[in-house]
Enzyme design. Structure first.
Site, mmCIF file in Angstrom:
data_model
loop_
_atom_site.group_PDB
_atom_site.id
_atom_site.type_symbol
_atom_site.label_atom_id
_atom_site.label_comp_id
_atom_site.label_asym_id
_atom_site.label_seq_id
_atom_site.Cartn_x
_atom_site.Cartn_y
_atom_site.Cartn_z
ATOM 1 N N GLY A 141 5.307 9.496 1.039
ATOM 2 C CA GLY A 141 5.030 10.783 1.675
ATOM 3 C C GLY A 141 3.541 11.067 1.670
ATOM 4 O O GLY A 141 2.878 10.854 0.662
ATOM 5 N N ARG A 146 7.306 4.158 4.891
ATOM 6 C CA ARG A 146 8.207 3.640 3.848
ATOM 7 C C ARG A 146 8.550 2.220 4.299
ATOM 8 O O ARG A 146 8.782 1.982 5.480
ATOM 9 C CB ARG A 146 9.467 4.495 3.773
ATOM 10 N N ASP A 174 5.495 7.565 -6.943
ATOM 11 C CA ASP A 174 6.071 6.592 -7.887
ATOM 12 C C ASP A 174 6.648 5.362 -7.185
ATOM 13 O O ASP A 174 6.552 4.248 -7.702
ATOM 14 C CB ASP A 174 7.092 7.257 -8.823
ATOM 15 N N THR A 187 0.655 12.744 -4.172
ATOM 16 C CA THR A 187 1.949 13.314 -3.797
ATOM 17 C C THR A 187 1.939 14.811 -4.090
ATOM 18 O O THR A 187 1.445 15.223 -5.150
ATOM 19 C CB THR A 187 3.131 12.634 -4.530
ATOM 20 N N ASP A 224 4.302 16.468 -4.938
ATOM 21 C CA ASP A 224 5.347 16.801 -5.923
ATOM 22 C C ASP A 224 4.815 16.936 -7.354
ATOM 23 O O ASP A 224 5.477 17.538 -8.195
ATOM 24 C CB ASP A 224 6.440 15.720 -5.920
ATOM 25 N N ASP A 256 4.848 14.812 -9.625
ATOM 26 C CA ASP A 256 5.941 14.333 -10.482
ATOM 27 C C ASP A 256 5.625 13.001 -11.169
ATOM 28 O O ASP A 256 6.538 12.309 -11.605
ATOM 29 C CB ASP A 256 7.233 14.213 -9.658
ATOM 30 N N ARG A 260 11.027 16.992 -3.872
ATOM 31 C CA ARG A 260 12.049 15.960 -4.116
ATOM 32 C C ARG A 260 12.871 16.337 -5.349
ATOM 33 O O ARG A 260 13.451 17.404 -5.371
ATOM 34 C CB ARG A 260 11.411 14.582 -4.222
HETATM 35 P P1 ATP Z 1 6.545 10.354 -2.373
HETATM 36 O O1 ATP Z 1 7.452 10.479 -3.550
HETATM 37 O O2 ATP Z 1 5.407 11.306 -2.425
HETATM 38 O O3 ATP Z 1 7.239 10.357 -1.036
HETATM 39 P P2 ATP Z 1 6.481 7.536 -2.939
HETATM 40 O O4 ATP Z 1 5.346 6.569 -3.050
HETATM 41 O O5 ATP Z 1 7.310 7.732 -4.171
HETATM 42 O O6 ATP Z 1 5.849 8.903 -2.436
HETATM 43 P P3 ATP Z 1 8.629 6.051 -1.714
HETATM 44 O O7 ATP Z 1 9.188 6.088 -0.341
HETATM 45 O O8 ATP Z 1 9.546 6.224 -2.852
HETATM 46 O O9 ATP Z 1 7.438 7.106 -1.731
HETATM 47 O O10 ATP Z 1 7.919 4.621 -1.916
HETATM 48 C C1 ATP Z 1 6.955 4.137 -0.983
HETATM 49 C C2 ATP Z 1 7.168 2.675 -0.730
HETATM 50 O O11 ATP Z 1 6.940 1.939 -1.943
HETATM 51 C C3 ATP Z 1 8.560 2.259 -0.309
HETATM 52 O O12 ATP Z 1 8.810 2.484 1.068
HETATM 53 C C4 ATP Z 1 8.559 0.786 -0.647
HETATM 54 O O13 ATP Z 1 7.874 0.052 0.341
HETATM 55 C C5 ATP Z 1 7.729 0.741 -1.923
HETATM 56 N N1 ATP Z 1 8.627 0.672 -3.085
HETATM 57 C C6 ATP Z 1 9.376 1.661 -3.608
HETATM 58 N N2 ATP Z 1 10.122 1.212 -4.647
HETATM 59 C C7 ATP Z 1 9.842 -0.118 -4.752
HETATM 60 C C8 ATP Z 1 10.297 -1.169 -5.611
HETATM 61 N N3 ATP Z 1 11.195 -0.945 -6.592
HETATM 62 N N4 ATP Z 1 9.773 -2.403 -5.436
HETATM 63 C C9 ATP Z 1 8.867 -2.642 -4.467
HETATM 64 N N5 ATP Z 1 8.412 -1.703 -3.631
HETATM 65 C C10 ATP Z 1 8.884 -0.467 -3.750
#
Ligand code: ATP
Length: 327
Positions: free
Chosen positions: A15, A76, A107, A129, A131, A133, A175
């Site tokens: 995000g 994503r 995360d 982020t 959030d 979090d 979230r």
């Molecule tokens: P926000 O929580 O602010 O939306 P975020 O970084 O947590 O941000 P996510 O969509 O959870 O957003 O993760 C971003 C990208 O990170 C995912 O689309 C994926 O490409 C990668 N990712 C997430 N989890 C894993 C994992 N376990 N192993 C490898 N890549 C991952």
């Protein structure tokens, strides 16, 4: 002696959050200062899989410190969660001669960074982020701007609510976390705030608070709901059942992710961007840049991801007192 870093790639993922651009700019400028080439990786981890990479120039980062969103785009990437996707990303790093990566996101993005570092690529994460979090850091880029946006919206809602003596239910992003909702609830003088971290007794936490406000002479009520705690429409229905009021529902949604970043987000992002490049240049990898006790530090990603972040106890105690009901 750590290998000399010649080329760093920077990406934004997950995000988007206001202040990500300021972090990208800081990464670029720190690289230039150190004679390191700075490559933009576009569209998050997808960009690394697809080779969506190019050299950044001064004009790419000019005047972006004040802009919301991310000039690198965000995405994503389900493919990056697979071994095959990660292998393609490693090949892109080899092809472009990328010695290290700064990954700005939440995360999920850091789980990706951890996976990549296990393939031998140096990666440092910057928490971006709204959030807030990420447990290893007291603050994540974007939170302050998102909170201020929500506060501005709620202040406007309050004007019309007050005129019509209404009850408003406002759903706040976050979230699975309630940090933003608590902060916004405190800043707007909400009647009640619902967050996922605390068990909800609807009668005690909402109905009784509305009653207490009414007994104190109020005829308008603001209920703030974190998206991870409940759906605003359902909360409104229950309030109607319990009080006979007819609440109006507002889901603030993605508006909270946009807008020009506040000074706090710009400065935090700039410090973190600088620190991230310094960390890579010092040979560090698999780290997240964090703030603790007002200082930047770097924390092992695996350790950071295993930590749990509860809501600040002082904020919870203050909120309980401000919303006027004792347990
Ligand atoms: P926000 O929580 O602010 O939306 P975020 O970084 O947590 O941000 P996510 O969509 O959870 O957003 O993760 C971003 C990208 O990170 C995912 O689309 C994926 O490409 C990668 N990712 C997430 N989890 C894993 C994992 N376990 N192993 C490898 N890549 C991952």
């Amino acid at each position: 002696m750590s290998k000399q870093i010649k080329r760093i790639g920077v990406l934004t993922s997950g995000g988007d959050a206001p202040g990500m651009n300021a972090a990208v700019r800081a990464v670029y400028r720190t690289c230039v200062n150190r004679n390191i080439e700075c490559l933009g990786i576009f569209r998050g981890w997808n960009g690394l899989i697809n080779g969506d990479v190019r050299r950044l120039t001064q004009s790419d980062v000019s005047h972006i410190i004040s802009r919301g969103g991310t000039v690198l785009y965000s995405a994503r990437s389900p493919e990056f969660k697979t071994e095959a996707g990660q292998q393609k990303a490693v090949n892109t790093c080899k092809l472009f001669g990328i010695d290290g990566i700064v990954a700005i996101g939440g995360d999920g993005t850091f789980r990706g960074a951890l996976a990549l570092s296990k393939h031998g690529i140096s990666v440092v994460g910057i928490p971006g982020t709204i959030d807030n979090d990420i447990a290893s850091t007291a603050y994540t880029i974007g939170f302050d701007t998102a909170a201020n946006t929500a506060v501005e919206c709620i202040d406007k809602l309050r004007d019309t609510m007050q005129s019509h003596e209404r009850c408003s239910v406002v759903e706040i992003m976050g979230r699975d976390a309630g940090h933003l909702a608590v902060y916004v609830g405190l800043a707007t003088g909400a009647t009640a705030v619902l967050v996922p971290e605390l068990p909800i007794d609807f009668e005690r936490d909402v109905i009784e608070k509305i009653r207490a406000a009414r007994l104190n002479g109020f005829t308008h009520y603001m209920i703030v709901v974190a998206e991870g705690a409940a759906k605003a429409m359902e909360v409104a229905e229950k309030i109607k059942e319990g009080t006979g009021l007819d609440p109006r529902v507002t889901v603030l949604g993605h508006i909270q992710r946009g807008g020009s970043p506040t000074a706090r987000d710009r400065v935090t992002a700039t410090r973190m961007g600088y620190y991230a490049v310094e960390a890579l240049a010092a040979g560090k990898t698999n780290r997240i840049i964090c703030i603790r006790d007002g200082k930047n530090i770097d924390v092992d990603i695996e350790e950071a991801l295993s930590m749990h972040k509860g809501i600040n106890q002082l904020d919870l105690d203050t909120l309980k007192t401000m919303t006027g009901i004792n347990d």
